[in-house]
Design a protein around this motif. Structure first.
Motif, PDB file in Angstrom:
ATOM      1  N   CYS A 110      44.895  30.326  35.066  1.00  0.00           N
ATOM      2  CA  CYS A 110      44.316  31.241  33.614  1.00  0.00           C
ATOM      3  C   CYS A 110      43.561  32.152  34.025  1.00  0.00           C
ATOM      4  N   THR A 111      43.682  33.521  34.432  1.00  0.00           N
ATOM      5  CA  THR A 111      42.703  34.391  34.795  1.00  0.00           C
ATOM      6  C   THR A 111      41.846  34.971  33.469  1.00  0.00           C
ATOM      7  N   SER A 112      41.594  34.117  32.267  1.00  0.00           N
ATOM      8  CA  SER A 112      41.117  33.726  31.223  1.00  0.00           C
ATOM      9  C   SER A 112      41.630  33.937  29.694  1.00  0.00           C
ATOM     10  N   THR A 148      42.049  45.182  27.891  1.00  0.00           N
ATOM     11  CA  THR A 148      40.600  45.588  28.455  1.00  0.00           C
ATOM     12  C   THR A 148      39.510  44.729  28.469  1.00  0.00           C
ATOM     13  N   THR A 149      39.362  45.181  27.454  1.00  0.00           N
ATOM     14  CA  THR A 149      37.614  44.057  26.984  1.00  0.00           C
ATOM     15  C   THR A 149      37.933  42.507  26.136  1.00  0.00           C
TER      16      THR A 149
END
Length: 362
Positions: A110-112, A148-149
């Protein structure tokens, strides 16, 4: 035959005893470490271990080894000629070449993570330009996220049960959501507020939502919904009322696709796919052949209908008048044509329907 077998044994026994002075060299000629003794029967795998240790590689790197331009594929002695075997006092150069490494990140990594929902996330969808994400959850809320954020924009509350499906309008200015309580809400992504009244009419939960394609409905006014009750309803989201009800499936409607020629494709647990004329709700054709539920549909025009209205340079909709835009999309720049006449040219009689686009189902 006996002498050959004996000589092979003698050669193997000699290689076990014999040693040779060797050193590693890179393909550029740089010497790695000092010369050291190696048994002639050392394998390519053991050379890998020695070379990685001398180079102090944290992660082992695979190498190919060459002696006098001959690759060591098995043992060192099999790559040496008789002259090299006799001259044991000379340092033998073993050239190593790094092999290609393909480092693939595991899919499960999982990247984030974006937390927020209090229950299971049931449905997610990116908006047409890919910058924002919407999610529906078992906590009865719809949430809008900035990808994006990775921050939340709005939390939309209006459903009374699990949010089972969501769908962005082609222009990205609306989001429709359907829940297990058989209700549909339309949301404004900019404000997070509900647009119009809740759409009520289905007798069981909502299974799928599909907007009318942008080139047919520049105002993104019409929405189709499929339900567990086996019906498909076309909604006028501006007036917040049902426009047409399509009945014909015997079991749950599992998927809906609104095609570019104003045909609606629906799949069902009754193992059929039905093709409907959206303008008047006429059933054009029933496709049979599956031995079990038809779970999903895909059209060959899905991609172009999703991206065709957007400028690829900045992912924004090209600002044009709806009628003018329709003419350009159809390739008629020099003359005005009646929109309805153009659409009808793609819709032959019911007895000989040409689908106009390929569909796949599973």
């Amino acid at each position: 035959m006996k002498n050959t077998w004996n000589s092979g044994i003698m050669e193997e026994a000699d290689s076990d005893d014999k040693r040779i002075l060797a050193q590693f060299k890179s393909e550029n000629g740089d010497v790695t470490g000092n010369a050291f003794d190696l048994p002639l029967n050392v394998t390519a795998e053991k050379l890998q271990l020695i070379c990685n240790a001398l180079l102090t590689n944290e992660d082992p790197i695979p190498y190919s080894f060459f002696v006098n331009d001959v690759e060591v594929t098995d043992t060192l002695v099999k790559a040496l000629d008789s002259k090299a075997l006799d001259n044991t006092e000379q340092v033998l150069d073993i050239v190593y070449l790094p092999q290609a490494i393909f480092r693939v990140r595991a899919v499960t990594r999982c990247t984030s993570t974006i937390p927020g929902h209090a229950e299971a996330v049931i449905s997610v969808a990116f908006n047409p330009d890919g910058r924002y994400l919407a999610s529906g959850s078992g906590d009865t809320t719809v949430r809008f996220w900035d990808v994006t954020t990775e921050t939340p924009h709005h939390v939309c509350k209006g459903h009374k049960h699990w949010v089972l499906c969501i769908a962005w309008s082609p222009d990205g200015k609306k989001l429709a959501s359907g829940c297990k309580n058989s209700q549909i809400c339309v949301w404004d992504p900019e404000t997070g507020q509900q647009k119009g009244k809740t759409l009520i009419g289905h007798k069981q939960w909502i299974t799928w939502l599909a907007w009318k394609p942008f080139h047919l409905d520049a105002d993104c006014r019409f929405l189709a919904s499929g339900s567990k009750d086996g019906t498909i309803k076309i909604w006028d989201t501006l007036l917040s009322q049902c426009h047409i009800t399509l009945s014909g499936h015997l079991q749950c409607v599992t998927c809906i696709k609104w095609g570019g020629t104003n045909l609606i494709y629906s799949s069902s647990q009754d193992r059929t796919i039905k093709v409907w004329r959206a303008e008047d709700g006429v059933l054009c054709r029933t496709l049979q052949g599956h031995g079990h539920w038809v779970n999903i549909l895909a059209l060959s025009t899905d991609y172009v209908m999703r991206t065709g209205a957007f400028d690829p340079a900045n992912a924004n909709i090209v600002p044009q008048d709806s009628q003018e835009s329709g003419k350009k999309l159809c390739g008629y720049n020099s003359q005005w044509i009646d929109k309805q006449k153009f659409i009808n040219s793609f819709l032959p009689s019911i007895n000989s329907v040409n689908l106009g686009e390929n569909s796949w189902s599973t």
